[in-house]
Write a protein that holds these residues in place. Structure first.
Motif, PDB file in Angstrom:
ATOM      1  N   TRP A  60       1.021  -1.075  -0.179  1.00  0.00           N
ATOM      2  CA  TRP A  60       0.012  -0.027  -0.106  1.00  0.00           C
ATOM      3  C   TRP A  60       0.947   1.329   0.035  1.00  0.00           C
ATOM      4  O   TRP A  60       2.039   1.170   0.136  1.00  0.00           O
ATOM      5  CB  TRP A  60      -0.782  -0.022   1.276  1.00  0.00           C
ATOM      6  N   GLU A  61       0.080   2.375  -0.176  1.00  0.00           N
ATOM      7  CA  GLU A  61       0.787   3.579  -0.013  1.00  0.00           C
ATOM      8  C   GLU A  61      -0.189   4.650   0.242  1.00  0.00           C
ATOM      9  O   GLU A  61      -1.363   4.400   0.052  1.00  0.00           O
ATOM     10  CB  GLU A  61       1.606   3.933  -1.318  1.00  0.00           C
ATOM     11  N   GLY A  62       0.278   5.581   1.122  1.00  0.00           N
ATOM     12  CA  GLY A  62      -0.724   6.634   1.510  1.00  0.00           C
ATOM     13  C   GLY A  62      -1.932   6.554   2.642  1.00  0.00           C
ATOM     14  O   GLY A  62      -2.726   7.213   2.666  1.00  0.00           O
ATOM     15  N   TYR A  63      -1.617   5.297   3.359  1.00  0.00           N
ATOM     16  CA  TYR A  63      -2.458   5.073   4.490  1.00  0.00           C
ATOM     17  C   TYR A  63      -2.003   5.247   5.735  1.00  0.00           C
ATOM     18  O   TYR A  63      -0.721   4.910   6.044  1.00  0.00           O
ATOM     19  CB  TYR A  63      -3.020   3.640   4.213  1.00  0.00           C
ATOM     20  N   ASP A  64      -2.894   5.700   6.735  1.00  0.00           N
ATOM     21  CA  ASP A  64      -2.251   5.974   8.138  1.00  0.00           C
ATOM     22  C   ASP A  64      -2.452   4.539   8.609  1.00  0.00           C
ATOM     23  O   ASP A  64      -2.779   3.757   8.111  1.00  0.00           O
ATOM     24  CB  ASP A  64      -3.041   7.113   8.911  1.00  0.00           C
ATOM     25  N   ASN A  65      -1.531   4.480   9.967  1.00  0.00           N
ATOM     26  CA  ASN A  65      -1.441   3.368  10.419  1.00  0.00           C
ATOM     27  C   ASN A  65      -2.789   2.668  11.043  1.00  0.00           C
ATOM     28  O   ASN A  65      -2.997   1.399  11.032  1.00  0.00           O
ATOM     29  CB  ASN A  65      -0.757   3.732  11.828  1.00  0.00           C
ATOM     30  N   GLU A  66      -3.749   3.684  11.076  1.00  0.00           N
ATOM     31  CA  GLU A  66      -5.047   3.003  11.886  1.00  0.00           C
ATOM     32  C   GLU A  66      -5.744   2.401  10.518  1.00  0.00           C
ATOM     33  O   GLU A  66      -6.292   1.236  10.724  1.00  0.00           O
ATOM     34  CB  GLU A  66      -5.761   4.116  12.433  1.00  0.00           C
ATOM     35  N   THR A  67      -5.851   3.061   9.453  1.00  0.00           N
ATOM     36  CA  THR A  67      -6.472   2.468   8.218  1.00  0.00           C
ATOM     37  C   THR A  67      -5.839   1.255   8.033  1.00  0.00           C
ATOM     38  O   THR A  67      -6.590   0.198   7.566  1.00  0.00           O
ATOM     39  CB  THR A  67      -6.455   3.618   7.291  1.00  0.00           C
ATOM     40  N   ILE A  68      -4.334   1.194   7.617  1.00  0.00           N
ATOM     41  CA  ILE A  68      -3.719   0.134   7.354  1.00  0.00           C
ATOM     42  C   ILE A  68      -4.047  -1.379   8.312  1.00  0.00           C
ATOM     43  O   ILE A  68      -4.090  -2.360   7.831  1.00  0.00           O
ATOM     44  CB  ILE A  68      -2.183   0.348   7.164  1.00  0.00           C
ATOM     45  N   SER A  69      -3.991  -0.852   9.470  1.00  0.00           N
ATOM     46  CA  SER A  69      -4.350  -2.031  10.494  1.00  0.00           C
ATOM     47  C   SER A  69      -5.714  -2.621  10.337  1.00  0.00           C
ATOM     48  O   SER A  69      -5.777  -3.781  10.287  1.00  0.00           O
ATOM     49  CB  SER A  69      -4.370  -1.413  11.942  1.00  0.00           C
ATOM     50  N   THR A  70      -6.904  -1.848  10.041  1.00  0.00           N
ATOM     51  CA  THR A  70      -7.994  -2.329   9.724  1.00  0.00           C
ATOM     52  C   THR A  70      -7.983  -2.869   8.219  1.00  0.00           C
ATOM     53  O   THR A  70      -8.599  -3.885   8.184  1.00  0.00           O
ATOM     54  CB  THR A  70      -9.072  -1.050   9.667  1.00  0.00           C
ATOM     55  N   LEU A  71      -7.495  -2.650   7.472  1.00  0.00           N
ATOM     56  CA  LEU A  71      -7.351  -3.211   6.028  1.00  0.00           C
ATOM     57  C   LEU A  71      -6.503  -4.403   6.072  1.00  0.00           C
ATOM     58  O   LEU A  71      -7.215  -5.631   5.433  1.00  0.00           O
ATOM     59  CB  LEU A  71      -6.596  -2.580   4.948  1.00  0.00           C
ATOM     60  N   LEU A  72      -5.648  -4.440   6.931  1.00  0.00           N
ATOM     61  CA  LEU A  72      -4.956  -6.079   7.132  1.00  0.00           C
ATOM     62  C   LEU A  72      -5.771  -7.054   7.902  1.00  0.00           C
ATOM     63  O   LEU A  72      -5.859  -8.180   7.937  1.00  0.00           O
ATOM     64  CB  LEU A  72      -3.434  -5.963   7.536  1.00  0.00           C
ATOM     65  N   SER A  73      -6.621  -6.272   8.935  1.00  0.00           N
ATOM     66  CA  SER A  73      -7.192  -7.145   9.960  1.00  0.00           C
ATOM     67  C   SER A  73      -8.327  -7.728   9.303  1.00  0.00           C
ATOM     68  O   SER A  73      -8.935  -8.868   9.654  1.00  0.00           O
ATOM     69  CB  SER A  73      -7.339  -6.521  11.101  1.00  0.00           C
ATOM     70  N   GLN A  74      -9.025  -6.819   8.561  1.00  0.00           N
ATOM     71  CA  GLN A  74     -10.369  -7.266   8.171  1.00  0.00           C
ATOM     72  C   GLN A  74     -10.839  -7.342   6.502  1.00  0.00           C
ATOM     73  O   GLN A  74     -11.325  -8.356   6.144  1.00  0.00           O
ATOM     74  CB  GLN A  74     -11.602  -5.997   8.602  1.00  0.00           C
ATOM     75  N   THR A  75     -10.164  -6.532   5.835  1.00  0.00           N
ATOM     76  CA  THR A  75     -10.171  -6.600   4.326  1.00  0.00           C
ATOM     77  C   THR A  75      -9.260  -7.657   3.809  1.00  0.00           C
ATOM     78  O   THR A  75     -10.045  -8.451   2.815  1.00  0.00           O
ATOM     79  CB  THR A  75      -9.715  -5.408   3.699  1.00  0.00           C
ATOM     80  N   ALA A  76      -8.212  -7.841   4.323  1.00  0.00           N
ATOM     81  CA  ALA A  76      -7.277  -8.762   3.664  1.00  0.00           C
ATOM     82  C   ALA A  76      -8.004 -10.170   3.913  1.00  0.00           C
ATOM     83  O   ALA A  76      -8.004 -10.923   2.861  1.00  0.00           O
ATOM     84  CB  ALA A  76      -5.864  -8.749   4.170  1.00  0.00           C
ATOM     85  N   PRO A  77      -8.290 -10.603   5.229  1.00  0.00           N
ATOM     86  CA  PRO A  77      -9.049 -11.828   5.350  1.00  0.00           C
ATOM     87  C   PRO A  77     -10.045 -12.293   4.428  1.00  0.00           C
ATOM     88  O   PRO A  77     -10.255 -13.284   4.002  1.00  0.00           O
ATOM     89  CB  PRO A  77      -9.243 -12.093   6.855  1.00  0.00           C
ATOM     90  N   SER A  78     -10.930 -11.082   4.421  1.00  0.00           N
ATOM     91  CA  SER A  78     -12.287 -11.441   3.815  1.00  0.00           C
ATOM     92  C   SER A  78     -11.809 -11.479   2.207  1.00  0.00           C
ATOM     93  O   SER A  78     -12.458 -12.166   1.533  1.00  0.00           O
ATOM     94  CB  SER A  78     -12.838 -10.001   3.599  1.00  0.00           C
ATOM     95  N   LEU A  79     -10.969 -11.037   1.662  1.00  0.00           N
ATOM     96  CA  LEU A  79     -10.345 -11.130   0.260  1.00  0.00           C
ATOM     97  C   LEU A  79      -9.986 -12.762   0.020  1.00  0.00           C
ATOM     98  O   LEU A  79     -10.008 -13.388  -0.812  1.00  0.00           O
ATOM     99  CB  LEU A  79      -9.431 -10.312  -0.111  1.00  0.00           C
ATOM    100  N   LEU A  80      -9.128 -13.105   1.147  1.00  0.00           N
ATOM    101  CA  LEU A  80      -8.431 -14.357   1.169  1.00  0.00           C
ATOM    102  C   LEU A  80      -9.830 -15.527   1.205  1.00  0.00           C
ATOM    103  O   LEU A  80      -9.661 -16.556   0.610  1.00  0.00           O
ATOM    104  CB  LEU A  80      -7.464 -14.505   2.275  1.00  0.00           C
ATOM    105  N   ILE A  81     -10.713 -15.290   2.211  1.00  0.00           N
ATOM    106  CA  ILE A  81     -11.646 -16.397   2.196  1.00  0.00           C
ATOM    107  C   ILE A  81     -12.529 -16.579   1.074  1.00  0.00           C
ATOM    108  O   ILE A  81     -13.097 -17.675   0.661  1.00  0.00           O
ATOM    109  CB  ILE A  81     -12.394 -16.219   3.567  1.00  0.00           C
TER     110      ILE A  81
END
Length: 156
Positions: free
Chosen positions: A98-119
Motif C-alpha cells: 500500500w501507499e498513503g494510508y495512516d497506521n489505523e487504516t492499514i491496521s483495519t485493512l490488514l485485519s478485516q479486508t485482507a482476510p475477507s479477500l482471502l476467504i
C-alpha cells in the motif's frame, strides 16, 4: 409431442450513473493468493442426518516492510461430533502492499479486508472437494471479520 410454455419476458434498459463512473484503483493491493496447505479427509459416515458444521479460523499478519505485509488465513471446517462426514483444514496467504494510508487504516485493512479477500478463494475449492467425494457440496458462508480485534500494524 412436447408442450412448450411461453413465458413473457421484457428486457428493460435503465441507465445508472454510478456504473458509468471512472474506476479508481485502490492503493491497497495484493498478489495472487496462494494455497500453502490444504488437508481434506472424508470419513465413512452411514448416518443420514443434517450435520452442524463449525468453522474456526486464525489470521496471521507478518510485517515485511513499512508498506508491505503477508497475511495468511487458516480455516478449519469440522463438526463437534465424534465422527463427521469430512474434515478440512487449509491456509491461504497473499502479500499486500500500500501507499498513503495512516497506521489505523492499514491496521483495519490488514485485519478485516485482507482476510475477507482471502476467504473468497476457498468456497469453490471446498465445494468441489466435498461434492467430488459423494457428499453434498458444502459452501463456506460469509465471515464477518469486523467483529474481531484489529491488529495494530505499528506493533508488528
Amino acid at each position: 409431442m412436447h408442450q412448450m410454455a411461453i413465458v413473457p419476458f421484457r428486457l428493460q434498459h435503465k441507465t445508472i450513473g454510478a456504473l458509468m463512473e471512472k474506476t479508481i484503483i485502490s492503493k491497497f493491493q495484493y498478489t495472487t493468493p496462494r494455497i500453502v496447505n490444504f488437508n481434506y479427509l472424508v470419513n465413512q459416515v452411514t448416518e443420514n442426518k443434517e450435520w452442524s458444521i463449525k468453522l474456526k479460523h486464525q489470521k496471521h499478519i507478518k510485517k515485511t516492510s513499512h508498506t508491505e505485509a503477508t497475511v495468511s488465513l487458516k480455516m478449519i471446517v469440522d463438526t463437534d461430533e465424534d465422527v463427521s462426514p469430512f474434515e478440512i483444514e487449509f491456509v491461504i496467504e497473499a502479500n499486500f502492499r500500500w501507499e498513503g494510508y495512516d497506521n489505523e487504516t492499514i491496521s483495519t485493512l490488514l485485519s478485516q479486508t485482507a482476510p475477507s479477500l482471502l476467504i473468497g478463494y476457498a468456497p469453490p475449492l471446498v465445494a468441489m472437494f466435498t461434492n467430488s467425494s459423494g457428499i453434498t457440496a458444502f459452501n463456506i458462508p460469509m465471515i464477518d471479520f469486523t467483529k474481531e480485534p484489529i491488529v495494530n500494524f505499528s506493533e508488528l
